[in-house]
Motif scaffolding. Structure first.
Motif, PDB file in Angstrom:
ATOM      1  N   UNK A 131     -84.792  37.726  -7.816  1.00 52.69           N
ATOM      2  CA  UNK A 131     -83.917  37.372  -8.929  1.00 52.69           C
ATOM      3  C   UNK A 131     -84.777  36.915 -10.105  1.00 52.69           C
ATOM      4  N   UNK A 132     -84.528  37.495 -11.267  1.00 53.55           N
ATOM      5  CA  UNK A 132     -85.301  37.162 -12.465  1.00 53.55           C
ATOM      6  C   UNK A 132     -84.367  36.469 -13.444  1.00 53.55           C
ATOM      7  N   UNK A 174     -92.282  45.376 -13.703  1.00 52.08           N
ATOM      8  CA  UNK A 174     -92.632  44.460 -14.786  1.00 52.08           C
ATOM      9  C   UNK A 174     -92.924  43.068 -14.232  1.00 52.08           C
ATOM     10  N   UNK A 175     -92.132  42.622 -13.268  1.00 50.49           N
ATOM     11  CA  UNK A 175     -92.320  41.291 -12.697  1.00 50.49           C
ATOM     12  C   UNK A 175     -93.628  41.198 -11.921  1.00 50.49           C
ATOM     13  N   UNK A 176     -93.930  42.204 -11.117  1.00 50.16           N
ATOM     14  CA  UNK A 176     -95.105  42.144 -10.248  1.00 50.16           C
ATOM     15  C   UNK A 176     -96.403  42.497 -10.973  1.00 50.16           C
ATOM     16  N   UNK A 217    -107.962  38.192  -9.908  1.00 48.96           N
ATOM     17  CA  UNK A 217    -107.599  38.488 -11.298  1.00 48.96           C
ATOM     18  C   UNK A 217    -106.206  37.970 -11.658  1.00 48.96           C
ATOM     19  N   UNK A 218    -105.544  37.331 -10.707  1.00 48.95           N
ATOM     20  CA  UNK A 218    -104.174  36.878 -10.922  1.00 48.95           C
ATOM     21  C   UNK A 218    -104.130  35.813 -12.019  1.00 48.95           C
ATOM     22  N   UNK A 219    -103.084  35.895 -12.852  1.00 53.02           N
ATOM     23  CA  UNK A 219    -102.932  34.961 -13.970  1.00 53.02           C
ATOM     24  C   UNK A 219    -101.509  34.386 -13.952  1.00 53.02           C
ATOM     25  N   UNK A 220    -101.283  33.281 -13.253  1.00 55.17           N
ATOM     26  CA  UNK A 220     -99.980  32.614 -13.342  1.00 55.17           C
ATOM     27  C   UNK A 220     -99.730  32.092 -14.761  1.00 55.17           C
ATOM     28  N   UNK A 221     -98.490  31.785 -15.063  1.00 58.45           N
ATOM     29  CA  UNK A 221     -98.160  31.311 -16.402  1.00 58.45           C
ATOM     30  C   UNK A 221     -98.996  30.094 -16.790  1.00 58.45           C
ATOM     31  N   UNK A 222     -99.106  29.125 -15.873  1.00 59.08           N
ATOM     32  CA  UNK A 222     -99.837  27.894 -16.196  1.00 59.08           C
ATOM     33  C   UNK A 222    -101.286  28.184 -16.542  1.00 59.08           C
ATOM     34  N   UNK A 223    -101.894  29.099 -15.795  1.00 59.42           N
ATOM     35  CA  UNK A 223    -103.291  29.468 -16.073  1.00 59.42           C
ATOM     36  C   UNK A 223    -103.409  30.149 -17.426  1.00 59.42           C
ATOM     37  N   UNK A 265     -89.907  36.810 -20.591  1.00 56.46           N
ATOM     38  CA  UNK A 265     -90.529  38.142 -20.555  1.00 56.46           C
ATOM     39  C   UNK A 265     -90.131  38.988 -19.364  1.00 56.46           C
ATOM     40  N   UNK A 266     -89.763  38.347 -18.252  1.00 55.46           N
ATOM     41  CA  UNK A 266     -89.511  39.103 -17.021  1.00 55.46           C
ATOM     42  C   UNK A 266     -90.748  39.279 -16.178  1.00 55.46           C
ATOM     43  N   UNK A 267     -91.904  38.778 -16.621  1.00 55.64           N
ATOM     44  CA  UNK A 267     -93.133  38.850 -15.831  1.00 55.64           C
ATOM     45  C   UNK A 267     -93.126  37.754 -14.768  1.00 55.64           C
ATOM     46  N   UNK A 268     -93.805  38.022 -13.647  1.00 59.27           N
ATOM     47  CA  UNK A 268     -93.924  37.058 -12.573  1.00 59.27           C
ATOM     48  C   UNK A 268     -95.271  36.353 -12.597  1.00 59.27           C
ATOM     49  N   UNK A 269     -95.553  35.669 -11.511  1.00 59.79           N
ATOM     50  CA  UNK A 269     -96.754  34.837 -11.424  1.00 59.79           C
ATOM     51  C   UNK A 269     -97.951  35.574 -10.815  1.00 59.79           C
TER      52      UNK A 269
END
Length: 497
Positions: free
Chosen positions: A490-491, A421-423, A101-107, A138-142
């Protein structure tokens, strides 16, 4: 070569050094006064002698002796009978996201570009560029996750896919909780579920009762439309139920948000924000009035509602845009309204949790502003004296930044919120439980530590709960089990990818 003389310390530096002494004296004032009085009383009794003391007691009238013994005993008994029962957190469990279900930014961005026609309306390139800039800040991760239905083009938003997501998240969290606590579903007396944007028939509480074959007399509630602070509202409702239930009763609280039916396909920027921030998540929490096997004690719950004001009521509003696409509109004044709600909540919870030293400084500041000069800067209480840990709703980077600034917190105090938020992204009402799990996974929780959970939600609401740790987690098993070793990270202000 002679060095330039160092500048003398400022008056503020001297005051900061004196503050610990001031806090010690004020917070222990009663003990410091009572100790000399007790010593003086013992010295005086030693001088008088036992015979004279017995003689004075025999001279008292029987009614005086009776009142001296009965009144304190009656008052103590009445207090014990009428005081609220303590409520304990037996344990909690968070939904563990799945790699598929992972959604990286590019996806995410590629998917947005490929969704050319959804319900007869295209998502244009301008909207994609806006979401790109938003994600970068946003502070969200991949590794955040969206439900399987959102991985299709176009996304599935039907009832079947929505139910599938809800069941996956809720049942997974409850299964983990039941395994951790060893409690049988038949031993649960109350069930409270909160999910704001998806309220099917039968309700989520009925769905859980059916799945786990719970008792027919279980009290059950499904809260909807209460926003991201609904999890703390559910805890408060469970506490009220437990006050009138038999001692040792158990209440199950489930907090989640269903993402599947709420994908916005229009062009309004204020309504595109939730697409970028909200992600899958959920938590199951077991509360009881029995201290046996409890891990936390619920100290306080304070709810603040500003819905009587028009701007506060509409700052988080579900509506249709000009082309008929339904979504959540986040008003540009949201941070200002949230700040006002936080101030009201702080004013209410401060006297309940702050030590006497902070309350005295706040009172003196209030009097100075009213009597001397309104331009006197108000004193912001130091809540670090009342809590060791802070779980701030991970609604977005701006929310965390604003609360860190308003409360004067360090980067370590808000680390759990930023890393959650990042994870995991904004998991709505369950975010505070992911943050508590982070603190425990890092091994920072100690017996007696105090935790402040702060949630914000539509309406507009700011809710707080205060907990005291009884028994920290023995291991890191939970939502952070496979990633805690990589955190904190680090964000950057702007993430380039």
């Amino acid at each position: 070569m002679s060095s330039s003389p160092s500048s003398p310390p400022s008056p503020l530096a001297h005051l900061n050094r004196l503050k610990p002494m001031y806090q010690y004296v004020v917070n222990n004032f009663l003990a410091m006064v009572a100790a000399p009085l007790a010593v003086a009383a013992l010295v005086n009794a030693a001088r008088v002698g036992p015979e004279e003391i017995v003689g004075r007691m025999q001279a008292l009238r029987p009614v005086h002796v009776f009142l001296a013994a009965f009144v304190p005993a009656a008052a103590a008994t009445l207090y014990i009978m009428l005081r609220p029962r303590p409520v304990y957190l037996v344990d909690y469990a968070c939904f563990r996201t799945k790699p598929n279900c992972r959604v990286p930014f590019a996806t995410f961005l590629e998917h947005a570009k490929l969704v050319t026609f959804v319900e007869g309306q295209s998502i244009d390139e301008r909207s994609v560029r806006f979401m790109t800039r938003l994600l970068e800040r946003s502070g969200l991760g991949e590794e955040t996750c969206l439900p399987p239905a959102h991985h299709f083009i176009p996304p599935y938003r039907n009832l079947e896919a929505s139910r599938a997501e809800a069941e996956s998240v809720i049942f997974s969290a409850i299964d983990d909780l039941l395994a951790k606590t060893g409690i049988s579903p038949a031993a649960i007396d109350m069930l409270i579920v909160n999910c704001s944007l998806f309220a099917p028939i039968p309700s989520f509480s009925d769905m859980i009762i059916h799945r786990y074959k719970m008792r027919s007399d279980i009290r059950n509630v499904h809260l909807s439309g209460m926003g991201c602070s609904a999890g703390l509202i559910s805890v408060g409702l469970a506490r009220n139920f437990l006050q009138v239930a038999p001692r040792g009763a158990h209440a199950l609280v489930v907090s989640t948000e269903t993402i599947t039916p709420n994908y916005y396909v229009g062009k309004e920027r204020a309504m595109l924000l939730p697409n970028c921030l909200f992600r899958m998540g959920g938590a199951a929490v077991l509360l009881s009035t029995s201290r046996s096997n409890a891990r936390f004690r619920l100290s306080r719950i304070v709810r603040t509602l500003t819905g009587a004001q028009d701007n506060a009521y509409r700052c988080v509003f579900q509506e249709e845009d000009g082309e008929g696409h339904r979504g959540i509109n986040l008003n540009k004044d949201l941070m200002t309204i949230a700040g006002d709600a936080l101030k009201a909540n702080i004013t209410a919870i401060g006297p309940l949790v702050l030590p006497a030293s902070e309350q005295l400084l706040f009172a003196l500041s209030f009097i100075a502003r009213r009597v001397l000069n309104r331009k006197v800067k108000p004193y912001l209480p130091d809540f670090r004296t009342a809590f060791e840990h802070f779980c701030i709703h991970a609604g977005g980077r701006a929310v965390i930044d604003e609360l860190q600034r308003s409360l004067g917190l360090s980067d370590e105090h808000v680390e759990a919120s930023r890393m959650a938020l990042h994870r995991f992204g904004n998991t709505s009402s369950s975010s505070v439980w992911y943050e508590l799990a982070y603190i425990e996974a890092k091994g920072r929780m100690r017996r007696g530590d105090r935790v402040w959970m702060i949630g914000f939600g539509s309406g507009f609401k700011c809710n707080s709960t205060a907990w005291e740790c009884i028994s920290p987690a023995r291991n890191v098993d939970g939502p952070w089990a496979d990633s805690i070793c990589r955190y904190p990270v680090d964000i950057p202000e702007v993430l380039k990818h």
